[in-house]
Design an enzyme around this catalytic site. Structure first.
Site, mmCIF file in Angstrom:
data_model
loop_
_atom_site.group_PDB
_atom_site.id
_atom_site.type_symbol
_atom_site.label_atom_id
_atom_site.label_comp_id
_atom_site.label_asym_id
_atom_site.label_seq_id
_atom_site.Cartn_x
_atom_site.Cartn_y
_atom_site.Cartn_z
ATOM 1 N N ASN A 9 31.946 52.857 74.542
ATOM 2 C CA ASN A 9 32.611 51.582 74.244
ATOM 3 C C ASN A 9 31.866 50.934 73.075
ATOM 4 O O ASN A 9 30.749 50.457 73.247
ATOM 5 C CB ASN A 9 32.561 50.699 75.501
ATOM 6 C CG ASN A 9 33.034 49.285 75.239
ATOM 7 O OD1 ASN A 9 33.649 48.993 74.208
ATOM 8 N ND2 ASN A 9 32.750 48.392 76.180
ATOM 9 N N LYS A 11 32.523 48.229 71.605
ATOM 10 C CA LYS A 11 32.616 46.753 71.594
ATOM 11 C C LYS A 11 33.004 46.298 70.183
ATOM 12 O O LYS A 11 33.762 47.007 69.525
ATOM 13 C CB LYS A 11 31.302 46.129 72.103
ATOM 14 C CG LYS A 11 30.876 46.765 73.439
ATOM 15 C CD LYS A 11 29.775 46.052 74.144
ATOM 16 C CE LYS A 11 29.455 46.776 75.452
ATOM 17 N NZ LYS A 11 28.455 46.103 76.256
ATOM 18 N N HIS A 98 36.522 44.503 81.503
ATOM 19 C CA HIS A 98 35.102 44.592 81.153
ATOM 20 C C HIS A 98 34.445 43.238 81.442
ATOM 21 O O HIS A 98 35.071 42.188 81.269
ATOM 22 C CB HIS A 98 34.940 44.965 79.675
ATOM 23 C CG HIS A 98 33.534 45.336 79.345
ATOM 24 N ND1 HIS A 98 32.561 44.389 79.140
ATOM 25 C CD2 HIS A 98 32.931 46.536 79.236
ATOM 26 C CE1 HIS A 98 31.408 45.014 78.908
ATOM 27 N NE2 HIS A 98 31.604 46.315 78.953
ATOM 28 N N GLU A 100 32.461 41.514 79.848
ATOM 29 C CA GLU A 100 32.466 40.565 78.711
ATOM 30 C C GLU A 100 33.807 39.847 78.609
ATOM 31 O O GLU A 100 33.869 38.685 78.208
ATOM 32 C CB GLU A 100 32.110 41.319 77.416
ATOM 33 C CG GLU A 100 30.627 41.686 77.405
ATOM 34 C CD GLU A 100 30.283 42.983 76.700
ATOM 35 O OE1 GLU A 100 31.106 43.485 75.911
ATOM 36 O OE2 GLU A 100 29.178 43.510 76.953
ATOM 37 N N GLU A 170 29.799 48.575 86.372
ATOM 38 C CA GLU A 170 28.866 48.089 85.358
ATOM 39 C C GLU A 170 28.217 46.798 85.855
ATOM 40 O O GLU A 170 28.787 45.706 85.684
ATOM 41 C CB GLU A 170 29.598 47.802 84.046
ATOM 42 C CG GLU A 170 30.264 49.007 83.432
ATOM 43 C CD GLU A 170 30.437 48.845 81.912
ATOM 44 O OE1 GLU A 170 29.960 49.727 81.192
ATOM 45 O OE2 GLU A 170 31.003 47.843 81.467
ATOM 46 N N GLY A 176 23.411 45.957 78.246
ATOM 47 C CA GLY A 176 22.737 45.533 77.015
ATOM 48 C C GLY A 176 21.342 44.971 77.241
ATOM 49 O O GLY A 176 20.767 44.363 76.339
ATOM 50 N N SER A 216 23.138 50.111 80.132
ATOM 51 C CA SER A 216 21.908 50.678 79.572
ATOM 52 C C SER A 216 21.742 52.177 79.851
ATOM 53 O O SER A 216 20.620 52.633 80.116
ATOM 54 C CB SER A 216 20.691 49.885 80.051
ATOM 55 O OG SER A 216 20.780 48.544 79.582
HETATM 56 P P1 13P Z 1 25.132 49.062 77.208
HETATM 57 O O1 13P Z 1 25.151 50.569 77.340
HETATM 58 O O2 13P Z 1 24.843 48.624 75.804
HETATM 59 O O3 13P Z 1 24.271 48.429 78.241
HETATM 60 O O4 13P Z 1 26.636 48.569 77.490
HETATM 61 C C1 13P Z 1 27.293 48.998 78.631
HETATM 62 C C2 13P Z 1 28.716 48.577 78.564
HETATM 63 O O5 13P Z 1 29.016 47.399 78.673
HETATM 64 C C3 13P Z 1 29.731 49.614 78.317
HETATM 65 O O6 13P Z 1 31.011 49.129 78.514
#
Ligand code: 13P
Length: 254
Positions: A9, A11, A98, A100, A170, A176, A216
């Site tokens: 992803n 983003k 997601h 976010e 997640e 992140g 992560s």
């Molecule tokens: P990270 O791998 O950067 O922690 O992000 C995970 C994520 O949100 C994938 O959708």
């Protein structure tokens, strides 16, 4: 055997040219270095989907996805992108819910259920995300939160529709942050989710359900995570922005 999926992803990262350069490197490395069983899914911004789909069209183990879609089919919704538009650009997957989007765009389970319907109406697969915040985990409410996210977003579907669902666990506190859930923590939640699906839809649907872990994921923790019986792949953020680190994660799935 259920499908293993390693998805990247992106983003809101990579300009068009940067994205094309990454996919070009990535697809060559996957062809040269990977003969495992996982499907690789590239999930760039909307603007890149069509060009990337064309670039990887001949590579059978690489697919393309979108990060979101509208819950509406078409009409006066300025700025929105429909699942049909995404399908027409060559994508096969759409991420729904997601954290976010839940956090910054106020997307709730009932709203997400409609987006899942839009994905399925276009014969695409939804990667439905769920996960608790740190506060919820510390208050020992994570199973309750996950139960609500999974049941309210997905349990209106029929058994047949469920074959086009992938769930991504997640935990928000692991996204992140560099702080991965331990394999035991992730496995515990994946088994819990699979059991919820088993209770609702039966053992066959539950056994076929791909459940990805995200938060992560790096090459050095992927091997251990993928060894857990209910972890069927990963939804990778930061480490998917470089070909070497993403391919090393892919290679961790035999
Ligand atoms: P990270 O791998 O950067 O922690 O992000 C995970 C994520 O949100 C994938 O959708």
């Amino acid at each position: 055997m259920r499908k293993k999926i390693i998805a990247g992803n992106w983003k809101m990262n990579k300009t068009f040219d940067e994205g094309m350069a990454l996919v070009s490197e990535l697809s060559n490395m996957v062809k040269d270095e990977y003969n495992g069983s996982a499907e690789v899914v590239i999930i760039p911004p909307f603007t890149h989907i069509n060009a990337i789909s064309r670039m990887v069209a001949e590579i059978s183990n690489i697919q393309v996805g979108a990060q979101n879609c509208s819950n509406h089919a078409s009409g006066a919704y300025t700025g929105e992108v429909s699942a049909a538009m995404i399908a027409s650009c060559g994508a096969k997957y759409i991420i729904i819910g997601h954290s976010e989007r839940r956090q910054y765009f106020n997307e709730h389970n009932d709203w997400l259920a409609k987006k899942v319907d839009a994905v399925l109406a276009n014969n695409l697969t939804a990667i439905y995300c769920c996960g608790e915040t740190l506060e919820e985990r510390e208050a020992n409410k994570h199973f309750e939160v996950l139960h609500a996210q999974v049941s309210e977003g997905l349990f209106h579907l029929t058994k047949e529709q469920f074959s086009n669902i992938v769930i991504a666990y997640e935990p928000v506190w692991a996204i992140g942050t560099g702080k991965t859930a331990s394999t035991a923590q992730a496995q515990e939640v994946h088994a819990y989710i699979r059991n919820l699906v088993r209770e609702k839809y039966g053992v066959d649907v539950a056994n076929h359900l791909t459940i990805q872990y995200g938060g992560s994921v790096k090459a050095d923790n992927a091997v251990e995570l993928f060894s857990a019986p209910d972890i069927d792949g990963a939804l990778v953020g930061g480490a998917a922005l470089q070909s070497r680190s993403f391919v090393d994660i892919i290679k961790a799935m035999k």
